[in-house]
Design a protein around this motif. Sequence first.
Motif, short mmCIF file in Angstrom:
data_model
loop_
_atom_site.label_atom_id
_atom_site.label_comp_id
_atom_site.label_asym_id
_atom_site.label_seq_id
_atom_site.Cartn_x
_atom_site.Cartn_y
_atom_site.Cartn_z
N GLY A 44 -17.47 -38.69 -19.22
CA GLY A 44 -18.37 -39.49 -20.56
C GLY A 44 -16.81 -39.67 -20.73
O GLY A 44 -15.95 -40.90 -20.81
N LEU A 45 -16.73 -40.08 -22.56
CA LEU A 45 -16.16 -40.47 -23.49
C LEU A 45 -14.15 -39.50 -23.27
O LEU A 45 -14.12 -38.55 -23.34
CB LEU A 45 -16.17 -40.25 -24.88
N THR A 46 -13.62 -40.19 -22.98
CA THR A 46 -11.98 -40.38 -23.39
C THR A 46 -11.16 -40.81 -24.46
O THR A 46 -11.36 -41.77 -24.25
CB THR A 46 -10.79 -40.34 -21.70
N MET A 56 -14.22 -48.41 -25.37
CA MET A 56 -16.55 -49.05 -25.98
C MET A 56 -15.23 -49.24 -26.90
O MET A 56 -16.17 -49.65 -27.78
CB MET A 56 -16.63 -47.38 -26.50
N ASN A 63 -8.35 -34.34 -24.28
CA ASN A 63 -9.59 -34.57 -24.01
C ASN A 63 -9.56 -33.87 -21.66
O ASN A 63 -7.83 -32.67 -22.08
CB ASN A 63 -9.08 -35.75 -22.63
N LYS A 77 -14.95 -45.92 -22.37
CA LYS A 77 -16.11 -44.99 -21.33
C LYS A 77 -15.39 -44.98 -19.81
O LYS A 77 -15.04 -45.51 -19.04
CB LYS A 77 -17.25 -45.93 -21.09
N THR A 78 -15.39 -43.82 -19.59
CA THR A 78 -14.53 -43.35 -17.50
C THR A 78 -15.52 -42.37 -16.95
O THR A 78 -16.26 -41.84 -17.12
CB THR A 78 -12.98 -42.40 -18.19
N GLU A 79 -15.32 -43.20 -15.52
CA GLU A 79 -15.38 -42.24 -14.36
C GLU A 79 -16.45 -41.04 -14.77
O GLU A 79 -15.40 -40.55 -13.67
CB GLU A 79 -15.45 -42.85 -13.12
N GLY A 137 -11.41 -46.58 -17.68
CA GLY A 137 -12.59 -46.60 -17.87
C GLY A 137 -12.34 -48.37 -18.65
O GLY A 137 -11.41 -48.57 -18.78
N ASP A 138 -13.41 -48.48 -19.28
CA ASP A 138 -13.99 -49.32 -19.97
C ASP A 138 -13.50 -49.23 -21.65
O ASP A 138 -14.34 -48.41 -22.28
CB ASP A 138 -15.14 -50.13 -20.02
N HIS A 144 -11.36 -44.88 -28.06
CA HIS A 144 -12.63 -44.15 -26.50
C HIS A 144 -13.23 -45.35 -25.59
O HIS A 144 -13.33 -45.97 -26.03
CB HIS A 144 -13.31 -44.10 -27.62
#
Length: 355
Positions: free
Chosen positions: A315-317, A296, A240, A310-312, A293-294, A308
């Motif tokens: 993108g995807l982490t 996904m 990441n 979705k982070t501010e 993040g949330d 996985h």
Amino acid sequence: MARLELEKIVKRFGNVVTIPGIDLTIEDKEFVVFVGPSGCGKSTLLRLIAGLEEASDGELRIDGERVNELDPAERGLAMVFQSYALYPHMSVYQNIAFGLEMAKLPNAEIDAKVRTVAATIQLDHLLDRKPKQLSGGQRQRVAIGRAIVRNPKAFLFDEPLSNLDAALRLQMRVEIARLHKELGATTIYVTHDQVEAMTLADKIVVLNGGRIEQVGSPMELYARPKNLFVAQFMGSPTMNILKGKAAGAEIALDNGNSIALPQASRIANGESVHLGVRPEHLVPTDGPAILSGDVMVVEQLGARSLVHLKTEGEGLTTVEVDAEHPIRVGERLALTAAVERCHLFNQSGDAVRAA
């Protein structure tokens, strides 16, 4: 076996330079893997070593002898291709024996060599079969046996497992590793699969755009990547990368968080940087975080799960966690990482380490 030296090797196709000048030494009995994305020059480099392509400039030496002008057959190397390249009308025995017959060795010697090699690759019970009667893994073993029987100075493998399914690739990786240990042969292996590179190699050569990015042991490249390209290419899932700016002894991340790193003080204030953290080194926290993040998707892989988020601003982490740790889709996670697990890269993509 053999020691190979590449000195300022260049390859041009017309006005296009694909290999701009490579220096590399491969020691006797080493298992070296060339790895990189498609079009990086790894197969071209292997073909230059084999003599299937002519170097535009530079010198290639095998055991100290210049071989640039030697034909492939005169270099004492054996190559195993992605396609098995077996003769369909010949039996396993005949396929393995073909090169020896062309060299006009005595029949008794050919028979002894073929049967010894067949036992080594565990195909001695299938010598009468034709290639169409074999599985993909067995066909690849025949191709390897045909190389072994010549007793070459070095083995060259050009993505030999690409045509196999996942289970067979794993089995053949084990077979190739076993054969290398048993034969003690100098081996050069080309792949785009970094998992193959990590599991097989004594030394990995990471290529990008015809240039060598880094050379080292698998764990050296994984733990101490020289630059951002190597960091993201080696490791699955990929590292990441968080963007930010140097601020004294800290990194002010673009997502509004920050982290103190000793090596940050080696970068000018305000310079753009990249903070790298591998998925297995990110951990959920109730305290200060470096990103949030949330969730996904959660991929359950048995003992471990890939989460996985979705982070501010990032993108995807991806986070790798113990499968027993209950994480649900839609859940919000705050994540941190130990300072010693973080990698810092300057705006040019070069690694910055603590003094």
